[in-house]
Design a protein around this motif. Structure first.
Motif, PDB file in Angstrom:
ATOM      1  N   VAL A   1       0.851  -1.198   0.000  1.00 42.58           N
ATOM      2  CA  VAL A   1       0.000   0.000   0.000  1.00 42.58           C
ATOM      3  C   VAL A   1       0.887   1.248   0.000  1.00 42.58           C
ATOM      4  N   THR A   2       0.373   2.304  -0.604  1.00 42.92           N
ATOM      5  CA  THR A   2       1.102   3.572  -0.645  1.00 42.92           C
ATOM      6  C   THR A   2       1.059   4.200   0.740  1.00 42.92           C
ATOM      7  N   VAL A   3       2.225   4.536   1.291  1.00 40.36           N
ATOM      8  CA  VAL A   3       2.222   5.234   2.584  1.00 40.36           C
ATOM      9  C   VAL A   3       2.598   6.704   2.397  1.00 40.36           C
ATOM     10  N   SER A   4       3.340   7.015   1.314  1.00 39.59           N
ATOM     11  CA  SER A   4       3.742   8.409   1.111  1.00 39.59           C
ATOM     12  C   SER A   4       4.090   8.673  -0.350  1.00 39.59           C
ATOM     13  N   VAL A   5       3.664   9.859  -0.818  1.00 39.98           N
ATOM     14  CA  VAL A   5       4.150  10.353  -2.111  1.00 39.98           C
ATOM     15  C   VAL A   5       5.237  11.350  -1.753  1.00 39.98           C
TER      16      VAL A   5
ATOM     17  N   TYR B   1       7.754   7.431  -4.574  1.00 44.59           N
ATOM     18  CA  TYR B   1       6.695   6.996  -3.672  1.00 44.59           C
ATOM     19  C   TYR B   1       7.288   6.031  -2.634  1.00 44.59           C
ATOM     20  N   THR B   2       6.598   5.905  -1.491  1.00 45.36           N
ATOM     21  CA  THR B   2       6.964   4.869  -0.514  1.00 45.36           C
ATOM     22  C   THR B   2       5.770   3.939  -0.318  1.00 45.36           C
ATOM     23  N   PHE B   3       6.065   2.653  -0.365  1.00 47.23           N
ATOM     24  CA  PHE B   3       5.047   1.613  -0.158  1.00 47.23           C
ATOM     25  C   PHE B   3       5.413   0.779   1.056  1.00 47.23           C
ATOM     26  N   VAL B   4       4.388   0.183   1.661  1.00 45.39           N
ATOM     27  CA  VAL B   4       4.602  -0.744   2.777  1.00 45.39           C
ATOM     28  C   VAL B   4       3.974  -2.080   2.403  1.00 45.39           C
ATOM     29  N   ALA B   5       4.727  -3.163   2.636  1.00 45.89           N
ATOM     30  CA  ALA B   5       4.181  -4.508   2.405  1.00 45.89           C
ATOM     31  C   ALA B   5       3.348  -4.894   3.618  1.00 45.89           C
ATOM     32  N   VAL B   6       2.165  -5.427   3.343  1.00 53.33           N
ATOM     33  CA  VAL B   6       1.253  -5.772   4.450  1.00 53.33           C
ATOM     34  C   VAL B   6       0.689  -7.192   4.266  1.00 53.33           C
ATOM     35  N   ASP B   7       0.220  -7.742   5.390  1.00 49.17           N
ATOM     36  CA  ASP B   7      -0.451  -9.046   5.305  1.00 49.17           C
ATOM     37  C   ASP B   7      -1.937  -8.837   4.977  1.00 49.17           C
TER      38      ASP B   7
ATOM     39  N   SER C   1      10.863  12.419   4.698  1.00 50.46           N
ATOM     40  CA  SER C   1       9.448  12.067   4.646  1.00 50.46           C
ATOM     41  C   SER C   1       8.903  11.803   6.056  1.00 50.46           C
ATOM     42  N   LEU C   2       9.701  11.097   6.875  1.00 49.68           N
ATOM     43  CA  LEU C   2       9.249  10.775   8.235  1.00 49.68           C
ATOM     44  C   LEU C   2       9.191  12.026   9.108  1.00 49.68           C
ATOM     45  N   VAL C   3      10.136  12.949   8.924  1.00 47.79           N
ATOM     46  CA  VAL C   3      10.126  14.201   9.690  1.00 47.79           C
ATOM     47  C   VAL C   3       8.900  15.017   9.302  1.00 47.79           C
TER      48      VAL C   3
ATOM     49  N   GLY D   1       5.791  13.891  10.736  1.00 46.97           N
ATOM     50  CA  GLY D   1       5.751  13.944  12.204  1.00 46.97           C
ATOM     51  C   GLY D   1       6.036  12.603  12.843  1.00 46.97           C
ATOM     52  N   LYS D   2       6.706  11.692  12.085  1.00 43.11           N
ATOM     53  CA  LYS D   2       6.979  10.350  12.625  1.00 43.11           C
ATOM     54  C   LYS D   2       8.439  10.190  13.051  1.00 43.11           C
ATOM     55  N   MET D   3       9.236  11.242  12.865  1.00 45.66           N
ATOM     56  CA  MET D   3      10.634  11.210  13.301  1.00 45.66           C
ATOM     57  C   MET D   3      10.999  12.610  13.785  1.00 45.66           C
TER      58      MET D   3
ATOM     59  N   LYS E   1      -1.415  -5.443   8.139  1.00 45.58           N
ATOM     60  CA  LYS E   1      -0.321  -5.242   9.105  1.00 45.58           C
ATOM     61  C   LYS E   1       1.016  -5.331   8.379  1.00 45.58           C
ATOM     62  N   PRO E   2       1.945  -4.354   8.647  1.00 45.92           N
ATOM     63  CA  PRO E   2       3.241  -4.377   7.953  1.00 45.92           C
ATOM     64  C   PRO E   2       4.003  -5.687   8.159  1.00 45.92           C
ATOM     65  N   ILE E   3       4.638  -6.167   7.087  1.00 43.67           N
ATOM     66  CA  ILE E   3       5.440  -7.399   7.148  1.00 43.67           C
ATOM     67  C   ILE E   3       6.816  -7.126   6.519  1.00 43.67           C
TER      68      ILE E   3
ATOM     69  N   SER F   1      14.941  -0.882  -0.010  1.00 49.66           N
ATOM     70  CA  SER F   1      13.953  -1.428   0.928  1.00 49.66           C
ATOM     71  C   SER F   1      14.476  -1.240   2.338  1.00 49.66           C
ATOM     72  N   PHE F   2      13.545  -1.140   3.283  1.00 48.14           N
ATOM     73  CA  PHE F   2      13.926  -0.987   4.696  1.00 48.14           C
ATOM     74  C   PHE F   2      13.367  -2.219   5.425  1.00 48.14           C
ATOM     75  N   SER F   3      12.586  -2.042   6.496  1.00 49.27           N
ATOM     76  CA  SER F   3      12.053  -3.232   7.169  1.00 49.27           C
ATOM     77  C   SER F   3      10.795  -3.740   6.456  1.00 49.27           C
ATOM     78  N   SER F   4       9.749  -2.881   6.488  1.00 46.28           N
ATOM     79  CA  SER F   4       8.522  -3.254   5.766  1.00 46.28           C
ATOM     80  C   SER F   4       8.257  -2.290   4.606  1.00 46.28           C
ATOM     81  N   SER F   5       9.023  -1.207   4.536  1.00 44.80           N
ATOM     82  CA  SER F   5       8.765  -0.171   3.530  1.00 44.80           C
ATOM     83  C   SER F   5       9.785  -0.229   2.398  1.00 44.80           C
ATOM     84  N   MET F   6       9.362   0.323   1.270  1.00 39.74           N
ATOM     85  CA  MET F   6      10.217   0.369   0.080  1.00 39.74           C
ATOM     86  C   MET F   6      10.050   1.717  -0.596  1.00 39.74           C
TER      87      MET F   6
HETATM   88  C1  LIG Z   1       0.953   1.941   5.648  1.00 41.93           C
HETATM   89  C2  LIG Z   1       0.465   1.399   6.983  1.00 41.93           C
HETATM   90  C3  LIG Z   1       0.171  -0.096   6.852  1.00 41.93           C
HETATM   91  C4  LIG Z   1       1.592   1.598   7.988  1.00 41.93           C
HETATM   92  O1  LIG Z   1       1.133   1.091   9.203  1.00 41.93           O
HETATM   93  P1  LIG Z   1       1.742   1.639  10.586  1.00 41.93           P
HETATM   94  O2  LIG Z   1       1.128   0.895  11.696  1.00 41.93           O
HETATM   95  O3  LIG Z   1       1.673   3.132  10.568  1.00 41.93           O
HETATM   96  O4  LIG Z   1       3.205   1.124  10.508  1.00 41.93           O
HETATM   97  P2  LIG Z   1       4.573   1.824  10.852  1.00 41.93           P
HETATM   98  O5  LIG Z   1       4.456   3.138  11.552  1.00 41.93           O
HETATM   99  O6  LIG Z   1       5.383   0.763  11.525  1.00 41.93           O
HETATM  100  O7  LIG Z   1       5.185   2.106   9.420  1.00 41.93           O
HETATM  101  C5  LIG Z   1       5.472   1.043   8.544  1.00 41.93           C
HETATM  102  C6  LIG Z   1       6.638   1.483   7.671  1.00 41.93           C
HETATM  103  O8  LIG Z   1       6.253   2.620   6.911  1.00 41.93           O
HETATM  104  C7  LIG Z   1       7.213   3.640   7.084  1.00 41.93           C
HETATM  105  N1  LIG Z   1       6.541   4.925   6.976  1.00 41.93           N
HETATM  106  C8  LIG Z   1       5.435   5.311   7.645  1.00 41.93           C
HETATM  107  N2  LIG Z   1       5.108   6.563   7.253  1.00 41.93           N
HETATM  108  C9  LIG Z   1       6.009   6.939   6.328  1.00 41.93           C
HETATM  109  C10 LIG Z   1       6.207   8.123   5.574  1.00 41.93           C
HETATM  110  N3  LIG Z   1       5.397   9.186   5.682  1.00 41.93           N
HETATM  111  N4  LIG Z   1       7.268   8.179   4.715  1.00 41.93           N
HETATM  112  C11 LIG Z   1       8.102   7.129   4.594  1.00 41.93           C
HETATM  113  N5  LIG Z   1       7.961   5.974   5.283  1.00 41.93           N
HETATM  114  C12 LIG Z   1       6.930   5.891   6.139  1.00 41.93           C
HETATM  115  C13 LIG Z   1       7.782   3.397   8.483  1.00 41.93           C
HETATM  116  O9  LIG Z   1       9.046   4.034   8.640  1.00 41.93           O
HETATM  117  C14 LIG Z   1       7.880   1.901   8.483  1.00 41.93           C
HETATM  118  O10 LIG Z   1       8.984   1.530   7.668  1.00 41.93           O
HETATM  119  P3  LIG Z   1       9.948   0.272   8.026  1.00 41.93           P
HETATM  120  O11 LIG Z   1       9.074  -0.854   8.525  1.00 41.93           O
HETATM  121  O12 LIG Z   1      10.585  -0.056   6.714  1.00 41.93           O
HETATM  122  O13 LIG Z   1      10.922   0.767   9.055  1.00 41.93           O
HETATM  123  C15 LIG Z   1      -0.813   2.132   7.502  1.00 41.93           C
HETATM  124  O14 LIG Z   1      -0.455   3.460   7.843  1.00 41.93           O
HETATM  125  C16 LIG Z   1      -1.898   2.154   6.458  1.00 41.93           C
HETATM  126  O15 LIG Z   1      -2.599   1.185   6.266  1.00 41.93           O
HETATM  127  N6  LIG Z   1      -2.053   3.298   5.768  1.00 41.93           N
HETATM  128  C17 LIG Z   1      -3.035   3.430   4.674  1.00 41.93           C
HETATM  129  C18 LIG Z   1      -2.433   2.912   3.384  1.00 41.93           C
HETATM  130  C19 LIG Z   1      -3.336   3.197   2.231  1.00 41.93           C
HETATM  131  O16 LIG Z   1      -4.528   3.010   2.319  1.00 41.93           O
HETATM  132  N7  LIG Z   1      -2.746   3.689   1.128  1.00 41.93           N
HETATM  133  C20 LIG Z   1      -3.486   4.151   0.008  1.00 41.93           C
HETATM  134  C21 LIG Z   1      -3.809   5.578   0.259  1.00 41.93           C
HETATM  135  S1  LIG Z   1      -4.940   6.248  -0.877  1.00 41.93           S
END
Ligand SMILES: CC(C)(COP(=O)(O)OP(=O)(O)OC[C@H]1O[C@@H](n2cnc3c(N)ncnc32)[C@H](O)[C@@H]1OP(=O)(O)O)[C@@H](O)C(=O)NCCC(=O)NCCS
Length: 169
Positions: A54-58, A111-117, A149-151, A154-156, A121-123, A82-87
């Motif tokens: 899923v897209t977490v950030s543009v 863009y940043t994406f997160v792999a989820v189950d 992006s994290l700053v 407001g996540k860092m 939930k992030p995986i 790639s990082f832990s769950s994000s790419m």
């Molecule tokens: C993406 C999502 C699963 C993250 O869940 P979460 O409980 O917030 O998980 P975390 O805070 O542990 O973040 C997961 C990863 O995303 C990264 N992340 C979170 N916000 C970020 C941002 N703004 N920029 C870059 N990376 C970001 C974290 O650093 C972490 O990376 P890592 O595991 O590689 O270290 C959740 O926020 C979600 O479901 N969001 C909606 C996604 C969606 O619907 N997208 C389409 C939008 S239209």
């Protein structure tokens, strides 16, 4: 989990720009480009993760040049790090000249994406191996972009963004 190359995630799409895709000046509507880039970047992320992404950030999109009605547009997306769950996924946008077939880069998006189950939930995702000079440069700089992006999100805390600080020293 076995590390994978950046090129293994490569996803490419080519399409033509139709009237319904354009703004009042007959150029591609910005939101239309964002949606197309999001889709192909998601495919690149899912190829790397072999999981739902899923897209977490543009992080950044530059609309450097107008993409006119009738254009043949190609978007190439690859995971850059790639990082832990994000790419981080970078998309390069090209226009193709009808006569010569030559493609010219017109835009870039990050863009940043997160792999989820299945429960969202992030995986963990595989490590990424950059091979070419460009892939190595993008890999290197991805850490600064992640911290920015994290700053901004407001996540860092800025004081923890060590890689960002080095930009200004
Ligand atoms: C993406 C999502 C699963 C993250 O869940 P979460 O409980 O917030 O998980 P975390 O805070 O542990 O973040 C997961 C990863 O995303 C990264 N992340 C979170 N916000 C970020 C941002 N703004 N920029 C870059 N990376 C970001 C974290 O650093 C972490 O990376 P890592 O595991 O590689 O270290 C959740 O926020 C979600 O479901 N969001 C909606 C996604 C969606 O619907 N997208 C389409 C939008 S239209």
């Amino acid at each position: 989990m076995k590390a994978k190359t950046s090129s293994a995630s490569l996803a490419i799409t080519t399409d033509i720009i139709l009237p319904s895709d354009t703004n009042a000046l007959h150029g591609l509507f910005g939101g239309e480009l964002l949606a197309r880039v999001d889709r192909i970047c998601c495919i690149a992320a899912q190829r790397h993760a072999n999981a739902i992404c899923v897209t977490v950030s543009v992080n950044n999109v530059s609309f450097g040049k107008v993409i006119p009605l009738g254009s043949m547009m190609t978007i190439k997306a690859q995971v850059s790090r790639s990082f832990s769950s994000s790419m981080e996924v970078i998309a390069d946008v090209y226009l193709e000249d009808r006569d010569s077939g030559i493609q010219t880069k017109v835009n870039e998006a990050i863009y940043t994406f997160v792999a989820v189950d299945n429960n969202g939930k992030p995986i963990p995702v595989p490590e990424l191996i950059p091979e070419t000079d460009l892939e190595k440069q993008r890999y290197q700089n991805a850490l600064q972009r992640r911290q920015l992006s994290l700053v901004v999100a407001g996540k860092m805390k800025p004081k923890d963004a060590t890689e960002l600080k080095s930009l200004f020293e």
